[in-house]
Scaffold this motif. Structure first.
Motif, PDB file in Angstrom:
ATOM      1  N   ILE A  64      41.614  44.089  46.568  1.00 41.18           N
ATOM      2  CA  ILE A  64      40.800  43.188  45.821  1.00 41.18           C
ATOM      3  C   ILE A  64      41.333  41.759  46.284  1.00 41.18           C
ATOM      4  CG2 ILE A  64      39.060  42.693  43.818  1.00 41.18           C
ATOM      5  CD1 ILE A  64      40.214  45.348  42.825  1.00 41.18           C
ATOM      6  N   THR A  68      40.395  38.312  49.205  1.00 41.45           N
ATOM      7  CA  THR A  68      40.455  37.908  50.361  1.00 41.45           C
ATOM      8  C   THR A  68      41.318  36.347  50.627  1.00 41.45           C
ATOM      9  OG1 THR A  68      38.168  37.158  50.527  1.00 41.45           O
ATOM     10  CG2 THR A  68      38.631  39.517  51.233  1.00 41.45           C
ATOM     11  N   GLY A  69      42.055  36.093  49.612  1.00 41.30           N
ATOM     12  CA  GLY A  69      42.767  35.074  49.836  1.00 41.30           C
ATOM     13  C   GLY A  69      43.980  35.320  50.898  1.00 41.30           C
ATOM     14  N   ASP A 128      34.182  36.160  46.411  1.00 40.28           N
ATOM     15  CA  ASP A 128      33.634  34.725  47.221  1.00 40.28           C
ATOM     16  C   ASP A 128      33.202  35.190  48.410  1.00 40.28           C
ATOM     17  OD1 ASP A 128      35.931  35.324  49.243  1.00 40.28           O
ATOM     18  OD2 ASP A 128      37.325  33.921  47.858  1.00 40.28           O
ATOM     19  N   PRO A 171      46.452  25.990  51.195  1.00 46.77           N
ATOM     20  CA  PRO A 171      47.102  24.824  51.035  1.00 46.77           C
ATOM     21  C   PRO A 171      46.663  23.683  51.820  1.00 46.77           C
ATOM     22  CG  PRO A 171      48.871  26.507  51.278  1.00 46.77           C
ATOM     23  CD  PRO A 171      47.344  27.090  51.451  1.00 46.77           C
ATOM     24  N   ILE A 217      34.373  42.914  41.172  1.00 52.00           N
ATOM     25  CA  ILE A 217      34.988  43.993  40.589  1.00 52.00           C
ATOM     26  C   ILE A 217      34.468  43.954  38.978  1.00 52.00           C
ATOM     27  CG2 ILE A 217      36.844  45.531  40.259  1.00 52.00           C
ATOM     28  CD1 ILE A 217      35.693  45.310  43.056  1.00 52.00           C
ATOM     29  N   ALA A 270      44.884  41.661  44.508  1.00 47.06           N
ATOM     30  CA  ALA A 270      45.144  40.096  45.119  1.00 47.06           C
ATOM     31  C   ALA A 270      44.124  39.033  44.528  1.00 47.06           C
ATOM     32  CB  ALA A 270      45.141  40.219  46.786  1.00 47.06           C
ATOM     33  N   ASN A 324      39.710  24.985  43.931  1.00 50.25           N
ATOM     34  CA  ASN A 324      40.707  26.320  43.905  1.00 50.25           C
ATOM     35  C   ASN A 324      40.326  27.089  44.899  1.00 50.25           C
ATOM     36  OD1 ASN A 324      42.788  27.704  43.075  1.00 50.25           O
ATOM     37  ND2 ASN A 324      41.781  29.088  41.907  1.00 50.25           N
ATOM     38  N   VAL A 378      52.743  30.089  48.788  1.00 47.32           N
ATOM     39  CA  VAL A 378      52.653  30.894  50.085  1.00 47.32           C
ATOM     40  C   VAL A 378      53.526  32.027  50.429  1.00 47.32           C
ATOM     41  CG1 VAL A 378      51.849  31.062  52.589  1.00 47.32           C
ATOM     42  CG2 VAL A 378      50.636  29.347  50.737  1.00 47.32           C
ATOM     43  N   VAL A 418      59.482  24.261  48.489  1.00 48.76           N
ATOM     44  CA  VAL A 418      58.069  24.015  48.618  1.00 48.76           C
ATOM     45  C   VAL A 418      57.898  22.563  49.233  1.00 48.76           C
ATOM     46  CG1 VAL A 418      55.937  23.765  47.534  1.00 48.76           C
ATOM     47  CG2 VAL A 418      57.785  25.420  46.651  1.00 48.76           C
ATOM     48  N   THR A 419      57.289  22.378  50.173  1.00 46.82           N
ATOM     49  CA  THR A 419      56.921  21.073  51.056  1.00 46.82           C
ATOM     50  C   THR A 419      55.700  20.628  50.287  1.00 46.82           C
ATOM     51  OG1 THR A 419      57.854  21.504  53.045  1.00 46.82           O
ATOM     52  CG2 THR A 419      56.670  19.817  53.223  1.00 46.82           C
ATOM     53  N   LYS A 466      52.782  18.037  49.787  1.00 43.05           N
ATOM     54  CA  LYS A 466      51.891  17.254  50.711  1.00 43.05           C
ATOM     55  C   LYS A 466      51.626  15.811  50.420  1.00 43.05           C
ATOM     56  CE  LYS A 466      49.070  20.861  51.591  1.00 43.05           C
ATOM     57  NZ  LYS A 466      49.803  21.868  50.406  1.00 43.05           N
TER      58      LYS A 466
HETATM   59  P1  FAD Z   1      43.370  33.458  46.049  1.00 43.96           P
HETATM   60  O1  FAD Z   1      43.545  32.542  47.328  1.00 43.96           O
HETATM   61  O2  FAD Z   1      42.882  32.642  44.786  1.00 43.96           O
HETATM   62  O3  FAD Z   1      42.554  34.703  46.198  1.00 43.96           O
HETATM   63  C1  FAD Z   1      41.998  35.360  45.238  1.00 43.96           C
HETATM   64  C2  FAD Z   1      40.913  36.223  45.856  1.00 43.96           C
HETATM   65  O4  FAD Z   1      40.444  37.409  44.542  1.00 43.96           O
HETATM   66  C3  FAD Z   1      39.797  35.835  46.214  1.00 43.96           C
HETATM   67  O5  FAD Z   1      38.979  36.180  47.395  1.00 43.96           O
HETATM   68  C4  FAD Z   1      38.777  35.921  44.973  1.00 43.96           C
HETATM   69  O6  FAD Z   1      37.329  35.923  45.374  1.00 43.96           O
HETATM   70  C5  FAD Z   1      39.183  37.338  44.518  1.00 43.96           C
HETATM   71  N1  FAD Z   1      38.834  37.667  43.432  1.00 43.96           N
HETATM   72  C6  FAD Z   1      38.987  37.169  42.029  1.00 43.96           C
HETATM   73  N2  FAD Z   1      38.635  38.062  41.191  1.00 43.96           N
HETATM   74  C7  FAD Z   1      37.687  39.103  41.596  1.00 43.96           C
HETATM   75  C8  FAD Z   1      36.999  39.991  41.026  1.00 43.96           C
HETATM   76  N3  FAD Z   1      36.790  40.267  39.898  1.00 43.96           N
HETATM   77  N4  FAD Z   1      36.462  40.719  42.047  1.00 43.96           N
HETATM   78  C9  FAD Z   1      36.458  40.569  43.421  1.00 43.96           C
HETATM   79  N5  FAD Z   1      37.327  39.576  43.958  1.00 43.96           N
HETATM   80  C10 FAD Z   1      38.088  38.951  42.977  1.00 43.96           C
HETATM   81  N6  FAD Z   1      51.319  26.930  48.157  1.00 43.96           N
HETATM   82  C11 FAD Z   1      52.341  26.691  49.037  1.00 43.96           C
HETATM   83  O7  FAD Z   1      53.291  27.587  49.240  1.00 43.96           O
HETATM   84  N7  FAD Z   1      52.428  25.400  49.779  1.00 43.96           N
HETATM   85  C12 FAD Z   1      51.399  24.345  49.208  1.00 43.96           C
HETATM   86  O8  FAD Z   1      51.432  23.469  50.115  1.00 43.96           O
HETATM   87  C13 FAD Z   1      50.372  24.780  48.549  1.00 43.96           C
HETATM   88  N8  FAD Z   1      49.254  23.835  48.373  1.00 43.96           N
HETATM   89  C14 FAD Z   1      48.215  24.138  47.545  1.00 43.96           C
HETATM   90  C15 FAD Z   1      47.214  23.244  47.741  1.00 43.96           C
HETATM   91  C16 FAD Z   1      46.175  23.418  46.810  1.00 43.96           C
HETATM   92  C17 FAD Z   1      45.045  22.586  46.428  1.00 43.96           C
HETATM   93  C18 FAD Z   1      46.076  24.713  46.033  1.00 43.96           C
HETATM   94  C19 FAD Z   1      44.987  24.961  45.179  1.00 43.96           C
HETATM   95  C20 FAD Z   1      47.095  25.619  46.336  1.00 43.96           C
HETATM   96  C21 FAD Z   1      48.078  25.540  47.020  1.00 43.96           C
HETATM   97  N9  FAD Z   1      49.367  26.280  47.163  1.00 43.96           N
HETATM   98  C22 FAD Z   1      50.233  25.956  47.869  1.00 43.96           C
HETATM   99  C23 FAD Z   1      49.232  27.650  46.524  1.00 43.96           C
HETATM  100  C24 FAD Z   1      48.829  28.597  47.503  1.00 43.96           C
HETATM  101  O9  FAD Z   1      47.646  28.196  48.244  1.00 43.96           O
HETATM  102  C25 FAD Z   1      48.456  29.899  46.674  1.00 43.96           C
HETATM  103  O10 FAD Z   1      49.571  30.519  46.393  1.00 43.96           O
HETATM  104  C26 FAD Z   1      48.050  31.139  47.574  1.00 43.96           C
HETATM  105  O11 FAD Z   1      46.760  30.623  48.420  1.00 43.96           O
HETATM  106  C27 FAD Z   1      47.075  32.268  46.680  1.00 43.96           C
HETATM  107  O12 FAD Z   1      46.509  33.230  47.530  1.00 43.96           O
HETATM  108  P2  FAD Z   1      46.048  34.559  46.532  1.00 43.96           P
HETATM  109  O13 FAD Z   1      45.637  35.232  47.872  1.00 43.96           O
HETATM  110  O14 FAD Z   1      47.132  34.996  45.857  1.00 43.96           O
HETATM  111  O15 FAD Z   1      44.680  33.754  45.750  1.00 43.96           O
END
Ligand code: FAD
Length: 382
Positions: A8, A10-11, A36, A44, A81, A106, A128, A287, A315-316, A318
């Motif tokens: 669950i 696709t981040g 989404d 990032p 979900i 996820a 976000n 990440v 963490v770098t 930006k």
């Molecule tokens: P997400 O990308 O949030 O994915 C969550 C997924 O779950 C989405 O697809 C969403 O649709 C899905 N979802 C949620 N609830 C449900 C549900 N009930 N049913 C179905 N699907 C659902 N980290 C670094 O290391 N370096 C950086 O420079 C950095 N810069 C950043 C800049 C910004 C602006 C932001 C916001 C974050 C940054 N981060 C950085 C943090 C990093 O981007 C995140 O740690 C990482 O992208 C998280 O990924 P994820 O897949 O866990 O979550």
């Protein structure tokens, strides 16, 4: 028919796990479900869109159809979900039940929403994901002044990027320094000075109490009596791991969904990684940790149980107005700080009582020392 491995989200966590899994197993049915649009992008990069001249479409790396083909997976987009039934190894999408062999959460983290009074509240944009970013870019077209709520890592990155994009940025946050939970005050001062030199205006201490329409724009009223004229507001006040689904299913949650070193929740066959997961008490919203988790979990899912190790995780940040790399000390390890350098070029080092380097913040030209210092850092989770 064999039930699929279901992911669950696709981040970066969901898609990276799917990639790692497919390197080891080409055949097991794989289903990804996301609330989404399922486009693949690097989150990032959202805070570099103006510097890189990229809008939401420009930041998209692949459409879900292409991802499905690449991963030999089914991807269901715009699908939320609504529940998990661990006892029967199934999840719910409204009334529809979907069976799984193994389930991976996820789910990421959601933006903290602060209640805002006044008739300008619909001009407040959390950013976000890619869809948030598209909405913000559409609203910001032709506008000039952005008020940013929050002076954490993400708030500072957006302040830098929006200023490079030609916007006047005012940052409001109820703290004494930028990035209060991440940075020693000396490093924070250097970053703030770099951003101010670029044109960012900081209002540290007060909170936004009211957002009122005023002519074509908005008037932001702060708790210290000041008023700031702006066109729209970006909210970057914090993120909270999405734990509700797991909690409702009876899984153990704390700050994040509680998992062990194998990323297993309190229920066999359900795993979690990425921003939503708390791995042995550590919830990191970055990440590098999620990539380490994706590699380990892929092994576990193909039958070679593997625990994740966290090395140092610098963490770098930006903020090119003042380059910054930060590696926080491991949780629970206290140290004393030592500040070297001057102006914007600082080396702020945290040492334990027995002289072990625990963490650092490097600003300006000192960031060049990152690699040498990384070799001296202890792992975050050995
Ligand atoms: P997400 O990308 O949030 O994915 C969550 C997924 O779950 C989405 O697809 C969403 O649709 C899905 N979802 C949620 N609830 C449900 C549900 N009930 N049913 C179905 N699907 C659902 N980290 C670094 O290391 N370096 C950086 O420079 C950095 N810069 C950043 C800049 C910004 C602006 C932001 C916001 C974050 C940054 N981060 C950085 C943090 C990093 O981007 C995140 O740690 C990482 O992208 C998280 O990924 P994820 O897949 O866990 O979550």
């Amino acid at each position: 028919m064999t039930s699929p491995v279901v992911i669950i989200g696709t981040g970066l966590a969901g898609y990276n796990l799917a990639r790692e899994f497919r390197k080891l197993d080409a055949d097991t049915p794989l289903l990804l479900i996301t609330a989404d649009d399922g486009r693949s992008y690097s989150k990032p990069m959202l805070s570099t869109g103006f510097a890189k001249h990229k809008d939401a479409d420009g930041l998209c790396m692949a459409e879900p159809g292409a991802m499905a083909e690449q991963l030999k997976a089914e991807i269901r987009t715009h699908t939320r979900i609504s529940g998990i039934d661990p006892g029967h190894k199934r999840l719910w999408i409204g009334e529809e039940a979907v069976q799984y062999r193994d389930l991976v959460l996820a789910l990421g983290a959601q933006t903290v929403q602060v209640p805002i009074e006044g008739d300008g509240a619909e001009q407040v944009f959390p950013i976000n994901d890619l869809e948030d970013y598209a909405r913000f870019r559409a609203a910001a077209a032709g506008k000039r002044r952005v008020l940013l709520l929050g002076a954490g890592l993400i708030g500072c990155e957006f302040a830098n990027d929006l200023t490079l994009g030609g916007y006047q940025c005012d940052v409001v946050a109820p703290c004494e320094q930028v990035m209060p939970t991440l940075l020693h005050p000396a490093a924070a001062k250097a970053v703030q000075a770099g951003l101010e030199a670029l044109g960012v205006r900081f209002h540290l201490g007060p909170v936004l109490t009211r957002l009122q329409r005023s002519g074509d724009g908005l008037e932001a009223h702060l708790s210290d009596g000041r008023t700031i004229a702006c066109d729209l507001v970006v909210s970057a006040v914090g993120l909270r791991p999405r734990t509700e689904l797991a909690a409702a299913a009876g899984l153990q949650v704390n700050r994040g969904v509680v998992v062990d070193r194998q990323l297993r929740t309190s229920h066999a066959n359900i795993f979690a990684l990425g921003d939503c997961a708390e791995v042995e008490g550590i919830n990191l919203l970055y990440v590098m940790p999620l990539m380490a988790c994706a590699r380990a979990l892929a092994q576990t899912l193909v039958g070679n149980p593997a625990g994740v190790n966290y090395g140092p995780m610098p963490v770098t940040v930006k903020t090119p107005a003042c380059p910054l790399v930060v590696s926080p000390a491991p949780m629970g390890r206290e140290g004393t700080w030592q500040v070297e350098g001057q102006g914007s070029d600082l080396k702020v080092l945290c040492y334990s009582a027995d002289g072990q380097l625990l963490g650092y913040a490097l600003t300006g030209s000192a960031v060049l020392e990152k690699l040498a210092l990384n070799r001296q850092l202890p792992p975050l989770m050995a």
